[in-house]
Design a protein around this motif. Structure first.
Motif, PDB file in Angstrom:
ATOM      1  N   THR A  75       0.827  -1.208   0.000  1.00  0.00           N
ATOM      2  CA  THR A  75       0.000   0.000   0.000  1.00  0.00           C
ATOM      3  C   THR A  75       0.857   1.252   0.000  1.00  0.00           C
ATOM      4  OG1 THR A  75      -1.434  -1.267   1.490  1.00  0.00           O
ATOM      5  CG2 THR A  75      -2.066   0.995   1.057  1.00  0.00           C
ATOM      6  N   THR A  76       1.980   1.213   0.698  1.00  0.00           N
ATOM      7  CA  THR A  76       2.846   2.385   0.798  1.00  0.00           C
ATOM      8  C   THR A  76       3.325   2.827  -0.574  1.00  0.00           C
ATOM      9  OG1 THR A  76       3.572   1.731   3.014  1.00  0.00           O
ATOM     10  CG2 THR A  76       4.970   3.274   1.812  1.00  0.00           C
ATOM     11  N   GLU A  77       3.771   1.878  -1.400  1.00  0.00           N
ATOM     12  CA  GLU A  77       4.193   2.235  -2.754  1.00  0.00           C
ATOM     13  C   GLU A  77       3.021   2.800  -3.546  1.00  0.00           C
ATOM     14  OE1 GLU A  77       5.836   0.286  -6.910  1.00  0.00           O
ATOM     15  OE2 GLU A  77       6.005  -0.901  -5.079  1.00  0.00           O
ATOM     16  N   ALA A  78       1.855   2.186  -3.401  1.00  0.00           N
ATOM     17  CA  ALA A  78       0.678   2.657  -4.122  1.00  0.00           C
ATOM     18  C   ALA A  78       0.324   4.088  -3.721  1.00  0.00           C
ATOM     19  CB  ALA A  78      -0.504   1.728  -3.858  1.00  0.00           C
ATOM     20  N   LEU A  79       0.372   4.390  -2.438  1.00  0.00           N
ATOM     21  CA  LEU A  79       0.062   5.737  -1.958  1.00  0.00           C
ATOM     22  C   LEU A  79       1.094   6.745  -2.447  1.00  0.00           C
ATOM     23  CD1 LEU A  79      -1.043   4.796   1.652  1.00  0.00           C
ATOM     24  CD2 LEU A  79      -2.509   5.827  -0.092  1.00  0.00           C
TER      25      LEU A  79
END
Length: 382
Positions: A75-79
């Motif tokens: 999720t961190t990369e996506a955000l």
């Protein structure tokens, strides 16, 4: 491994369904080549794994075109892709006080480096968002609203559909952090006016770590976070213009996505609504027991109200780290202690000085599991 009562599903779900492990084994044997980088049978199978994963995700989230889903490592990369790829100099962003550091830190970086303006809308100690304050926060340069669907500390659930309608009315896009809701709450991106949806593979979708993704609405264009090889438009010095290749440079975690697809199939079979109901009943059972223990405070929504499968608590007898340590070493119960990467959430809850212990349940958690927690907490506070 010694017997463990695993109550840390908000961090990573465990154990994984057998189907997930079997899918990963088969992919390692039959589809371990580079997808999109060759025409031989293993490369074609690898490409098929990624496409079938996108199809399953599209079914789960109500996405029309599976190629509007970029696969990421978490999720961190996506955000980071959503925030850094969309926001420009002088833009204004509305966020909330329950945001995870995966939202807050990129926003603060963009504030420092691009002059992006950020407002964090308050929540009360139970995690309820002040919608009046949010409505008043919109400006002429408001380009994005970003919010966690559910707090990873309080378990509270934000009214995403209402926020999406508000953002649409003001010409802003809505970015939703679904780290604590994907696979547990029904999410329909079009009906909820979600332009960007960041999600993990390793939590409620029951897949392995190192998987996740970002839904990008057809009318939203992002600058890629990574630049490099994709296997497409290789003659160009620029990143490809086509989706999803534009946002997926480098060799992907094909084995992991094979497992993720199996996890999503399990979620679709069980249905998010049934998983939510199961988890909600367990949280209510734990909360009711904790409310009878002297010196224990349960954070988040009150008994009987909506929440995801999280019960965070504080003790006036033990610090959060010591309590979690004792639960692990003396009772074999895995929980999470500390600040849970959400300092603003702790400010809202009034626990910024103490942190909290978070027990979180999953689809496979049983009543016997939470009975062990209740017994342990009763002994410690007896």
């Amino acid at each position: 491994m010694d017997t463990i009562v695993y109550l840390d599903h908000a961090a990573t779900s465990w154990p994984k369904p057998p189907e997930v492990m079997e899918a990963m084994r088969l992919a390692m044997e039959e589809a371990a080549a580079n997808p999109g980088r060759g025409s031989h049978r293993m490369a074609v199978k690898a490409s098929r794994v990624l496409y079938e994963t996108r199809k399953s995700l599209a079914q789960l989230f109500g996405v029309n075109n599976p190629n509007d889903i970029a696969l990421t490592t978490n999720t961190t990369e996506a955000l980071n892709l959503a925030l850094k790829g969309y926001l420009r100099q002088g833009d204004h962003v509305i966020a909330t006080m329950i945001e995870h550091n995966s939202v807050r830190r990129p926003l603060e970086y963009l504030r420092r480096t691009r002059g992006v303006e950020v407002d964090y809308i308050p929540v009360d100690e139970e995690g309820r968002l002040d919608m009046h304050r949010m409505k008043e926060a919109f400006r002429r340069n408001t380009r994005m609203v970003v919010c966690s669907h559910s707090s990873n500390l309080l378990g509270s659930i934000l009214p995403v559909a209402e926020i999406g309608e508000l953002a649409k009315r003001h010409g802003a896009v809505l970015l939703v952090d679904a780290a604590q809701s994907a696979g547990m709450l029904d999410i329909r991106v079009q009906e909820m006016n979600i332009s960007l949806l960041a999600f993990p593979g390793h939590k409620g979708l029951l897949g392995p770590q190192g998987t996740g993704g970002l839904y990008i609405a057809p009318d939203v264009e992002l600058e890629p976070l990574l630049h490099g090889g994709t296997g497409s438009q290789s003659e160009s010095i620029d990143q490809p213009s086509v989706r999803p290749d534009r946002y997926e440079a480098g060799t992907p975690n094909t084995i992991g996505y094979a497992g993720l697809q199996a996890g999503i199939k399990k979620v679709l079979e069980l249905t998010p609504s049934a998983i939510y109901h199961h988890e909600w009943e367990l949280t209510q059972y734990v909360m009711e027991a904790m409310l009878h223990l002297r010196g224990v405070r349960v954070l988040g929504p009150r008994l009987g109200e909506a929440r995801t499968g999280i019960v965070a608590m504080t003790s006036d007898r033990l610090g959060a780290s010591e309590l979690a340590f004792r639960l692990d070493r003396e009772y074999g119960i895995a929980v999470r202690s500390g600040y849970h990467c959400t300092p603003l959430g702790h400010m809202a809850a009034g626990t910024e000085q103490t942190g909290a212990v978070r027990a979180s349940v999953g689809y496979s958690t049983t009543k016997e599991d939470v009975d062990r927690l209740i017994m342990a907490m009763s002994e410690i506070h007896g």
